[in-house]
Write a protein that holds these residues in place. Structure first.
Motif, mmCIF file in Angstrom:
data_model
loop_
_atom_site.group_PDB
_atom_site.id
_atom_site.type_symbol
_atom_site.label_atom_id
_atom_site.label_comp_id
_atom_site.label_asym_id
_atom_site.label_seq_id
_atom_site.Cartn_x
_atom_site.Cartn_y
_atom_site.Cartn_z
ATOM 1 N N VAL A 1 0.111 23.692 -6.695
ATOM 2 C CA VAL A 1 0.682 22.259 -6.748
ATOM 3 C C VAL A 1 1.619 23.322 -6.297
ATOM 4 O O VAL A 1 2.064 22.771 -4.418
ATOM 5 C CB VAL A 1 0.775 21.566 -7.743
ATOM 6 N N LEU A 2 2.745 23.623 -6.566
ATOM 7 C CA LEU A 2 3.833 24.381 -6.466
ATOM 8 C C LEU A 2 3.678 25.332 -5.057
ATOM 9 O O LEU A 2 5.214 25.408 -3.680
ATOM 10 C CB LEU A 2 4.400 25.470 -7.704
ATOM 11 N N ALA A 3 2.295 26.133 -4.825
ATOM 12 C CA ALA A 3 2.282 26.837 -3.898
ATOM 13 C C ALA A 3 2.041 26.297 -2.870
ATOM 14 O O ALA A 3 1.381 26.260 -1.736
ATOM 15 C CB ALA A 3 1.459 27.873 -3.807
ATOM 16 N N GLN A 4 2.226 24.780 -3.335
ATOM 17 C CA GLN A 4 1.158 23.682 -1.702
ATOM 18 C C GLN A 4 -0.290 23.657 -1.378
ATOM 19 O O GLN A 4 -0.078 23.753 -0.307
ATOM 20 C CB GLN A 4 2.230 23.877 -0.388
ATOM 21 N N ASP A 5 -0.732 24.486 -2.436
ATOM 22 C CA ASP A 5 -2.281 24.148 -1.567
ATOM 23 C C ASP A 5 -2.937 23.108 -1.084
ATOM 24 O O ASP A 5 -2.795 21.894 -2.252
ATOM 25 C CB ASP A 5 -3.321 24.678 -2.925
ATOM 26 N N SER A 6 -3.392 22.839 0.035
ATOM 27 C CA SER A 6 -3.022 21.459 -0.324
ATOM 28 C C SER A 6 -4.486 19.942 -0.754
ATOM 29 O O SER A 6 -3.743 19.145 -0.819
ATOM 30 C CB SER A 6 -3.969 21.162 1.740
ATOM 31 N N ALA A 7 -5.546 20.786 -1.316
ATOM 32 C CA ALA A 7 -6.197 20.221 -1.354
ATOM 33 C C ALA A 7 -5.700 19.942 -3.152
ATOM 34 O O ALA A 7 -5.546 18.405 -3.505
ATOM 35 C CB ALA A 7 -7.535 20.402 -1.839
ATOM 36 N N ALA A 8 -5.520 21.132 -3.801
ATOM 37 C CA ALA A 8 -4.191 20.971 -5.595
ATOM 38 C C ALA A 8 -2.900 19.394 -5.254
ATOM 39 O O ALA A 8 -3.242 18.828 -5.866
ATOM 40 C CB ALA A 8 -4.063 21.844 -5.738
ATOM 41 N N LEU A 9 -2.565 19.835 -3.771
ATOM 42 C CA LEU A 9 -0.751 18.696 -3.994
ATOM 43 C C LEU A 9 -1.408 17.675 -3.515
ATOM 44 O O LEU A 9 -1.025 16.894 -4.239
ATOM 45 C CB LEU A 9 -0.422 19.784 -2.713
ATOM 46 N N GLU A 10 -2.706 17.595 -3.071
ATOM 47 C CA GLU A 10 -2.718 16.160 -2.157
ATOM 48 C C GLU A 10 -3.757 15.169 -3.747
ATOM 49 O O GLU A 10 -3.425 13.690 -4.250
ATOM 50 C CB GLU A 10 -3.683 15.453 -1.488
ATOM 51 N N HIS A 11 -4.225 15.898 -4.661
ATOM 52 C CA HIS A 11 -5.001 15.532 -5.733
ATOM 53 C C HIS A 11 -3.766 15.128 -6.932
ATOM 54 O O HIS A 11 -3.847 14.245 -7.555
ATOM 55 C CB HIS A 11 -5.631 16.432 -6.551
ATOM 56 N N ALA A 12 -2.547 16.088 -7.188
ATOM 57 C CA ALA A 12 -1.563 15.688 -8.033
ATOM 58 C C ALA A 12 -0.462 14.006 -7.603
ATOM 59 O O ALA A 12 0.111 13.445 -8.137
ATOM 60 C CB ALA A 12 -0.429 16.843 -7.426
ATOM 61 N N ILE A 13 -0.743 14.670 -6.540
ATOM 62 C CA ILE A 13 0.396 13.285 -5.878
ATOM 63 C C ILE A 13 -0.174 11.892 -6.176
ATOM 64 O O ILE A 13 -0.303 10.596 -5.813
ATOM 65 C CB ILE A 13 0.907 13.398 -4.445
ATOM 66 N N GLU B 1 2.379 17.323 4.061
ATOM 67 C CA GLU B 1 2.749 18.591 4.777
ATOM 68 C C GLU B 1 4.541 18.528 5.798
ATOM 69 O O GLU B 1 5.070 19.461 5.247
ATOM 70 C CB GLU B 1 2.359 18.074 6.393
ATOM 71 N N VAL B 2 5.276 17.336 4.815
ATOM 72 C CA VAL B 2 7.009 17.372 4.285
ATOM 73 C C VAL B 2 7.391 18.574 3.807
ATOM 74 O O VAL B 2 8.269 19.071 3.660
ATOM 75 C CB VAL B 2 7.506 16.707 4.952
ATOM 76 N N LEU B 3 6.546 18.554 2.772
ATOM 77 C CA LEU B 3 7.325 19.280 1.337
ATOM 78 C C LEU B 3 7.389 21.125 1.922
ATOM 79 O O LEU B 3 7.863 21.343 1.314
ATOM 80 C CB LEU B 3 6.371 18.986 0.462
ATOM 81 N N ASP C 1 0.751 -0.702 -0.304
ATOM 82 C CA ASP C 1 -0.466 -0.118 -0.196
ATOM 83 C C ASP C 1 1.100 1.151 -0.467
ATOM 84 O O ASP C 1 1.682 0.922 0.788
ATOM 85 C CB ASP C 1 -0.741 -0.229 0.961
ATOM 86 N N ILE C 2 0.790 2.114 -0.680
ATOM 87 C CA ILE C 2 0.933 3.612 -0.809
ATOM 88 C C ILE C 2 -0.834 4.445 0.046
ATOM 89 O O ILE C 2 -1.358 4.230 -0.611
ATOM 90 C CB ILE C 2 0.902 4.421 -1.641
ATOM 91 N N LEU C 3 0.213 5.242 1.552
ATOM 92 C CA LEU C 3 -0.599 5.969 2.314
ATOM 93 C C LEU C 3 -0.644 7.165 1.684
ATOM 94 O O LEU C 3 1.029 7.790 2.134
ATOM 95 C CB LEU C 3 -0.474 5.506 3.824
ATOM 96 N N VAL C 4 -1.559 8.401 1.472
ATOM 97 C CA VAL C 4 -1.179 9.545 1.316
ATOM 98 C C VAL C 4 -2.470 9.770 2.401
ATOM 99 O O VAL C 4 -3.104 10.117 2.308
ATOM 100 C CB VAL C 4 -1.859 10.298 -0.285
ATOM 101 N N GLN C 5 -1.176 10.770 3.858
ATOM 102 C CA GLN C 5 -2.208 11.314 4.549
ATOM 103 C C GLN C 5 -1.584 12.449 4.697
ATOM 104 O O GLN C 5 0.107 12.494 5.644
ATOM 105 C CB GLN C 5 -2.476 10.238 5.387
ATOM 106 N N ALA C 6 -1.943 13.577 4.994
ATOM 107 C CA ALA C 6 -1.267 14.876 5.523
ATOM 108 C C ALA C 6 -0.933 14.652 7.324
ATOM 109 O O ALA C 6 -2.099 14.535 8.166
ATOM 110 C CB ALA C 6 -1.965 16.598 4.982
ATOM 111 N N THR D 1 10.647 14.476 -0.966
ATOM 112 C CA THR D 1 10.451 15.429 -1.511
ATOM 113 C C THR D 1 9.443 15.390 -2.843
ATOM 114 O O THR D 1 8.220 14.295 -2.602
ATOM 115 C CB THR D 1 11.082 15.368 -2.186
ATOM 116 N N LEU D 2 8.761 16.174 -3.089
ATOM 117 C CA LEU D 2 7.522 16.052 -4.452
ATOM 118 C C LEU D 2 8.660 14.627 -5.399
ATOM 119 O O LEU D 2 7.617 14.264 -5.647
ATOM 120 C CB LEU D 2 7.124 17.237 -5.324
ATOM 121 N N LEU D 3 9.247 14.902 -5.361
ATOM 122 C CA LEU D 3 9.854 14.208 -6.919
ATOM 123 C C LEU D 3 9.612 12.692 -5.983
ATOM 124 O O LEU D 3 8.940 10.946 -7.251
ATOM 125 C CB LEU D 3 11.081 14.756 -7.380
ATOM 126 N N ALA D 4 10.312 12.337 -5.292
ATOM 127 C CA ALA D 4 10.307 11.238 -3.972
ATOM 128 C C ALA D 4 8.611 10.472 -4.225
ATOM 129 O O ALA D 4 8.162 9.491 -4.356
ATOM 130 C CB ALA D 4 11.314 10.918 -3.307
#
Length: 375
Positions: free
Chosen positions: A208-220, A169-171, A14-19, A131-134
């Motif tokens: 995404v680059l401004a780290q808006d939480s909703a946009a960033l999570e959607h991108a990830i 959030e670590v980003l 599993d991959i868990l994405v959780q702020a 990191t975002l890339l990772a």
């Protein structure tokens, strides 16, 4: 919060994405704690930001924690650092039942995963990408490697992690340039086979680059879901399916090699320019419209990302860059498959590319003047 599964039979995970997940790290990693202790690998920058908080949580839970720190930067993906890491693991009596935790960006994940795959003939490991890339790419899929003087990622293994824990959030600790470099890998998924996601990136990339939480999570989540699907279909890249994930990398790795695999040109920056070059070369072959390449370049430029060879600082002639490509691990029978496009969201593997023609194309791009982006 989202959970994505990579379906690989007994190697599924599993991959868990959780702020905020790093703030409750113990509950997430409990299944992989053996003998009441944990072995962690990180780099000097990531450890400075995150290790103290993790160490306190582990101590409060009665879990022994040991940390090996490597110097930050791509140069640590080396034989020397691999040897030091393995010696450290053996000193702490690592056993095959142990799980090693990789806390960091792509370099740490690659180095730790490779060490885990070979020490004691194989230990488990968990990815905690920072990191975002990772988070969107290198932590998922099981490719591990180090770099050598001959090229990037030429020595490595396929070794799947047992779990990937992604905390967006670590980003917040990342420099803007690192965020932009990681964003190139987000856009890649739209270019591969999801034109609608590229449309979304054009509209929401700045968020995404401004780290808006909703946009960033959607991108990830969109990115890791796409990679999970492709890896599940072709885990070891024995068919052309997983090769699609290499879009931009053949050109990009040559640019990285020419600039010394360091801070001068980040991996994501090289891949971003590599994807534009792939589109431009595709248009030159008549595979796609030149407007597609211009559209992607315009989006990256709007995000203050490099878009041309001039932006990367690479001045070598095309023949020299192609010589780097000849060391690519995907070379078979003297030919190198290229990831090209018939349009945005329509990537395919071309097995008929003449490297001498690629050299001529790169020389043409060198002569094509363009304003430099801000790195």
């Amino acid at each position: 919060m989202a959970r994505v599964n990579i379906a690989l039979g007994q190697r599924s995970y599993d991959i868990l994405v959780q702020a905020g997940a790093l703030g409750s790290i113990v509950e997430h990693i409990k299944p992989w704690v053996q003998r009441g202790r944990t072995l962690w690998v990180s780099d000097s920058q990531v450890a400075a930001h995150h290790w103290d908080g993790i160490a306190v949580q582990l101590a409060e839970a009665g879990i022994e924690a040991h940390l090996h720190v490597v110097p930050a930067g791509e140069a640590s993906k080396s034989w020397a650092e691999l040897s030091r890491l393995i010696d450290w693991l053996l000193t702490w009596g690592v056993e095959r039942s142990d799980t090693i935790f990789a806390l960091g960006g792509g370099m740490i994940g690659d180095l730790t995963g490779f060490a885990a795959s070979i020490v004691k003939r194989g230990c488990e490991f968990v990815q905690v990408p920072t990191t975002l890339l990772a988070q969107v790419d290198s932590s998922v899929g099981g490719k591990t490697a180090i770099n050598t003087t001959a090229g990037k990622n030429l020595v490595g293994t396929f070794h799947q992690p047992r779990f990937v824990l992604i905390d967006p959030e670590v980003l917040a600790t990342l420099p803007p340039r690192e965020m932009r470099a990681g964003y190139a890998e987000v856009v890649k998924y739209g270019l591969i086979d999801d034109a609608a996601f590229f449309d979304w990136c054009e509209t929401h990339g700045q968020q995404v680059l401004a780290q808006d939480s909703a946009a960033l999570e959607h991108a990830i989540v969109t990115s890791v879901s796409a990679k999970a699907r492709i890896v599940g279909e072709d885990e070891r890249e024995t068919r052309d399916r997983r090769a699609l994930l290499n879009l931009g990398h053949t050109f990009g790795h040559a640019l990285e090699a020419d600039t010394g695999f360091g801070e001068r040109l980040l991996h994501g920056e090289a891949v971003g320019v590599g994807m534009i070059l792939a589109l431009q070369y595709s248009a030159r072959r008549g595979d796609c419209d030149a407007a597609d390449a211009a559209r992607v370049a315009a989006h990256f430029a709007a995000c203050s990302m490099p878009t041309t060879l001039q932006d990367t600082g690479v001045s070598s002639e095309g023949a020299a860059l192609v010589d780097h490509m000849r060391h690519d691990k995907k070379m078979t029978g003297g030919t190198l498959p290229f990831l090209l496009l018939t349009g945005i969201g329509q990537t395919y593997v071309a097995h008929d590319v003449d490297l001498d023609d690629v050299a001529r194309f790169l020389d043409e791009r060198h002569r094509s003047a363009a304003p430099a982006a801000v790195l």
